[in-house]
Design a protein around this motif. Structure first.
Motif, PDB file in Angstrom:
ATOM      1  N   ILE A 102       0.833  -1.201   0.000  1.00  0.00           N
ATOM      2  CA  ILE A 102       0.000   0.000   0.000  1.00  0.00           C
ATOM      3  C   ILE A 102       0.869   1.254   0.000  1.00  0.00           C
ATOM      4  O   ILE A 102       0.486   2.295  -0.563  1.00  0.00           O
ATOM      5  CB  ILE A 102      -0.973  -0.014   1.192  1.00  0.00           C
ATOM      6  N   THR A 103       2.058   1.171   0.600  1.00  0.00           N
ATOM      7  CA  THR A 103       2.969   2.324   0.580  1.00  0.00           C
ATOM      8  C   THR A 103       3.495   2.576  -0.830  1.00  0.00           C
ATOM      9  O   THR A 103       3.479   3.722  -1.326  1.00  0.00           O
ATOM     10  CB  THR A 103       4.134   2.087   1.548  1.00  0.00           C
ATOM     11  N   LEU A 104       3.961   1.523  -1.475  1.00  0.00           N
ATOM     12  CA  LEU A 104       4.537   1.694  -2.805  1.00  0.00           C
ATOM     13  C   LEU A 104       3.473   2.066  -3.836  1.00  0.00           C
ATOM     14  O   LEU A 104       3.692   2.954  -4.682  1.00  0.00           O
ATOM     15  CB  LEU A 104       5.252   0.407  -3.225  1.00  0.00           C
ATOM     16  N   VAL A 105       2.321   1.414  -3.792  1.00  0.00           N
ATOM     17  CA  VAL A 105       1.246   1.759  -4.732  1.00  0.00           C
ATOM     18  C   VAL A 105       0.763   3.176  -4.483  1.00  0.00           C
ATOM     19  O   VAL A 105       0.484   3.937  -5.423  1.00  0.00           O
ATOM     20  CB  VAL A 105       0.082   0.750  -4.618  1.00  0.00           C
ATOM     21  N   GLY A 106       0.707   3.557  -3.222  1.00  0.00           N
ATOM     22  CA  GLY A 106       0.268   4.911  -2.904  1.00  0.00           C
ATOM     23  C   GLY A 106       1.220   5.964  -3.426  1.00  0.00           C
ATOM     24  O   GLY A 106       0.806   6.978  -3.994  1.00  0.00           O
ATOM     25  N   VAL A 107       2.525   5.749  -3.242  1.00  0.00           N
ATOM     26  CA  VAL A 107       3.523   6.711  -3.729  1.00  0.00           C
ATOM     27  C   VAL A 107       3.468   6.814  -5.250  1.00  0.00           C
ATOM     28  O   VAL A 107       3.625   7.910  -5.832  1.00  0.00           O
ATOM     29  CB  VAL A 107       4.930   6.300  -3.250  1.00  0.00           C
ATOM     30  N   ALA A 108       3.231   5.702  -5.908  1.00  0.00           N
ATOM     31  CA  ALA A 108       3.178   5.724  -7.374  1.00  0.00           C
ATOM     32  C   ALA A 108       1.880   6.308  -7.906  1.00  0.00           C
ATOM     33  O   ALA A 108       1.826   6.743  -9.065  1.00  0.00           O
ATOM     34  CB  ALA A 108       3.368   4.308  -7.911  1.00  0.00           C
ATOM     35  N   SER A 109       0.803   6.349  -7.060  1.00  0.00           N
ATOM     36  CA  SER A 109      -0.510   6.758  -7.558  1.00  0.00           C
ATOM     37  C   SER A 109      -0.651   8.261  -7.729  1.00  0.00           C
ATOM     38  O   SER A 109      -1.331   8.726  -8.651  1.00  0.00           O
ATOM     39  CB  SER A 109      -1.603   6.240  -6.617  1.00  0.00           C
ATOM     40  N   SER A 110      -0.015   9.063  -6.863  1.00  0.00           N
ATOM     41  CA  SER A 110      -0.172  10.522  -6.940  1.00  0.00           C
ATOM     42  C   SER A 110       0.926  11.196  -6.140  1.00  0.00           C
ATOM     43  O   SER A 110       1.692  10.534  -5.426  1.00  0.00           O
ATOM     44  CB  SER A 110      -1.544  10.951  -6.403  1.00  0.00           C
ATOM     45  N   TRP A 111       0.998  12.522  -6.236  1.00  0.00           N
ATOM     46  CA  TRP A 111       2.030  13.258  -5.519  1.00  0.00           C
ATOM     47  C   TRP A 111       1.843  13.168  -4.003  1.00  0.00           C
ATOM     48  O   TRP A 111       2.814  13.286  -3.250  1.00  0.00           O
ATOM     49  CB  TRP A 111       2.023  14.726  -5.960  1.00  0.00           C
ATOM     50  N   ALA A 112       0.568  12.959  -3.526  1.00  0.00           N
ATOM     51  CA  ALA A 112       0.291  12.856  -2.082  1.00  0.00           C
ATOM     52  C   ALA A 112       0.190  11.404  -1.636  1.00  0.00           C
ATOM     53  O   ALA A 112      -0.324  11.114  -0.561  1.00  0.00           O
ATOM     54  CB  ALA A 112      -0.993  13.606  -1.733  1.00  0.00           C
ATOM     55  N   ALA A 156      11.893   8.217  -7.904  1.00  0.00           N
ATOM     56  CA  ALA A 156      12.820   8.610  -8.974  1.00  0.00           C
ATOM     57  C   ALA A 156      12.387   8.051 -10.312  1.00  0.00           C
ATOM     58  O   ALA A 156      12.633   8.654 -11.363  1.00  0.00           O
ATOM     59  CB  ALA A 156      14.225   8.123  -8.611  1.00  0.00           C
ATOM     60  N   LEU A 157      11.709   6.904 -10.269  1.00  0.00           N
ATOM     61  CA  LEU A 157      11.255   6.291 -11.508  1.00  0.00           C
ATOM     62  C   LEU A 157       9.960   6.914 -12.016  1.00  0.00           C
ATOM     63  O   LEU A 157       9.819   7.215 -13.203  1.00  0.00           O
ATOM     64  CB  LEU A 157      11.057   4.782 -11.281  1.00  0.00           C
ATOM     65  N   VAL A 158       9.014   7.159 -11.112  1.00  0.00           N
ATOM     66  CA  VAL A 158       7.700   7.689 -11.507  1.00  0.00           C
ATOM     67  C   VAL A 158       7.738   9.205 -11.676  1.00  0.00           C
ATOM     68  O   VAL A 158       7.060   9.771 -12.546  1.00  0.00           O
ATOM     69  CB  VAL A 158       6.644   7.269 -10.476  1.00  0.00           C
ATOM     70  N   ARG A 159       8.507   9.913 -10.841  1.00  0.00           N
ATOM     71  CA  ARG A 159       8.627  11.376 -10.861  1.00  0.00           C
ATOM     72  C   ARG A 159       7.265  12.044 -10.748  1.00  0.00           C
ATOM     73  O   ARG A 159       6.776  12.692 -11.674  1.00  0.00           O
ATOM     74  CB  ARG A 159       9.301  11.839 -12.147  1.00  0.00           C
ATOM     75  N   PRO A 160       6.570  11.909  -9.584  1.00  0.00           N
ATOM     76  CA  PRO A 160       5.281  12.590  -9.418  1.00  0.00           C
ATOM     77  C   PRO A 160       5.463  14.099  -9.419  1.00  0.00           C
ATOM     78  O   PRO A 160       6.538  14.620  -9.074  1.00  0.00           O
ATOM     79  CB  PRO A 160       4.792  12.078  -8.056  1.00  0.00           C
TER      80      PRO A 160
END
Length: 398
Positions: A102-112, A156-160
């Motif tokens: 849930i932490t990783l999916v959350g970070v990748a989902s949006s800037w918040a 660094a990979l997704v760059r929100p």
């Protein structure tokens, strides 16, 4: 036992005050649990406020969030039932997987998305609850390090970005690591306090039950003390009066008057016992011993002065002397008896013991408990010369 016991209203009032304190502490513990759940509900609220992520991410976050809530509630239920029990390996595996996902999916989902790391911190509290401090420290440090490393790499990979402005990967990694490293404290503290209050309440109830059982035992000992002595004297003097009825009618009448007096005094003592106002003074019991042994033709020698004994000790030693006289009349056929009185010590010796003399009744067991409650000790048994010796020593004479 009964003489220096506080009024019954005081323990009842103290128990009522403790009951209110336990209820208040339990309410605050439940409020703490509600606060933990509130923090979990804050995550979706913050996500709604900042804007929902794309449907693909949302389809992954909702099941993970529900799974985290279910795991948390299961852990609360099990932990409250048994304080200090670590989580099972199955739970640890599931909680770590859900928290990290849930932490990783959350970070990748949006800037918040770093907000979802708060859920991982709560689950970390469920994992470390009940473990040793060193193990908890290792879990927290390792979990925070893993979360920071993975969320930084993912960021660094997704760059929100916010309105086209990229966000530093360290921003999301730092906040996510902070949540994981700090929010576990909230969970562990609430769980511990809730179960601790529950255990204290159970202990208080057990103590109340033990106090009730002890009070019943005290009443049984006192009734044995009063009625056993009185009935022994009544039986002895009635038998004596029957033998003297033809030879000496006047003395027989005097003995029966004494029987009536003893019976009335015993009735008064039983009533005083119910009111918790019964007293056994050493001087009064010594006078009674003189009269009873004199009627039985037993030579009595008294060493020491009961008036030189402190008031509190007089009451305790008076109880001992009464039980000693009951045993002399019931279990021996003495010709002489010696009573030695000290400031914190009473010794009663008599001859005429036909049997072993140890454990003849339940009176000595109750007397021993009574002396232990008053920081004293009892020693009783045959003296090896056909006699019996009973010694009671209070605290200062140990």
């Amino acid at each position: 036992m009964t003489t220096d016991r506080p009024p019954t209203a005081e323990p009842k009032g103290r128990l009522a005050a403790e009951e209110r304190q336990v209820r208040a502490a339990r309410r605050f513990s439940r409020i703490g649990l509600l606060m933990t759940v509130g923090w979990l509900l804050l995550v979706p609220a913050f996500v709604l406020w900042t804007g929902l992520p794309e449907p693909a991410w949302l389809a992954a976050l909702v099941p993970l969030y529900l799974a985290a809530m279910v795991l948390h509630l299961i852990r609360i239920r099990r932990y409250v039932r048994s304080l200090g029990t670590p989580a099972s390996p199955v739970f640890v595996t599931a909680a770590c997987a859900v928290g990290l996902a849930i932490t990783l999916v959350g970070v990748a989902s949006s800037w918040a998305g770093w907000t979802w790391a708060l859920v991982a911190g709560i689950l970390l509290g469920d994992v470390v609850a009940g473990r040793r401090a060193r193990v908890i420290a290792l879990w927290v440090v390792a979990s925070a390090a893993v979360v920071v490393a993975l969320t930084y790499a993912l960021g660094a990979l997704v760059r929100p970005s916010i309105e086209g402005v990229p966000i530093s990967p360290w921003f999301a990694a730092g906040i996510a690591g902070f949540y994981v490293a700090s929010m576990w404290c909230l969970d562990v503290e609430r769980l511990w306090w809730f179960k601790a209050v529950t255990d204290l309440d159970d202990s208080r109830r057990t103590a109340a039950e033990l106090a009730t059982a002890r009070e019943r035992l005290r009443l049984a000992d006192d009734l044995h003390d009063i009625l056993g002595h009185a009935l022994e004297v009544v039986a002895f003097k009635s038998e004596l009066a029957a033998r003297l009825l033809e030879a000496d009618p006047d003395r027989a009448r005097s003995e029966m008057d004494e029987v009536q007096r003893v019976a009335r005094e015993s009735l008064t003592e039983v009533r005083a016992l119910v009111r918790s106002t019964r007293d056994t003074d050493l001087a009064i019991e010594l006078a009674g011993a003189r009269a009873v042994l004199g009627s039985a033709g037993v030579a009595l020698e008294v060493r020491g002065d009961p008036d030189a004994v402190a008031p509190a000790a007089r009451n305790v030693l008076g109880r001992v002397l009464r039980e000693a006289m009951t045993n002399v009349l019931r279990h021996a056929e003495p010709s002489r008896c010696t009573i030695e009185i000290g400031a914190d010590r009473l010794v009663v010796c008599n001859d005429g013991v036909s049997g072993p003399g140890d454990g003849a009744g339940t009176g000595l067991a109750g007397l021993e408990r009574y002396l232990e409650e008053h920081a004293g000790r009892l020693a009783a048994g045959c003296d090896g010369r056909g006699g019996y010796r009973l010694e009671a020593v209070l605290g200062s004479g140990r």
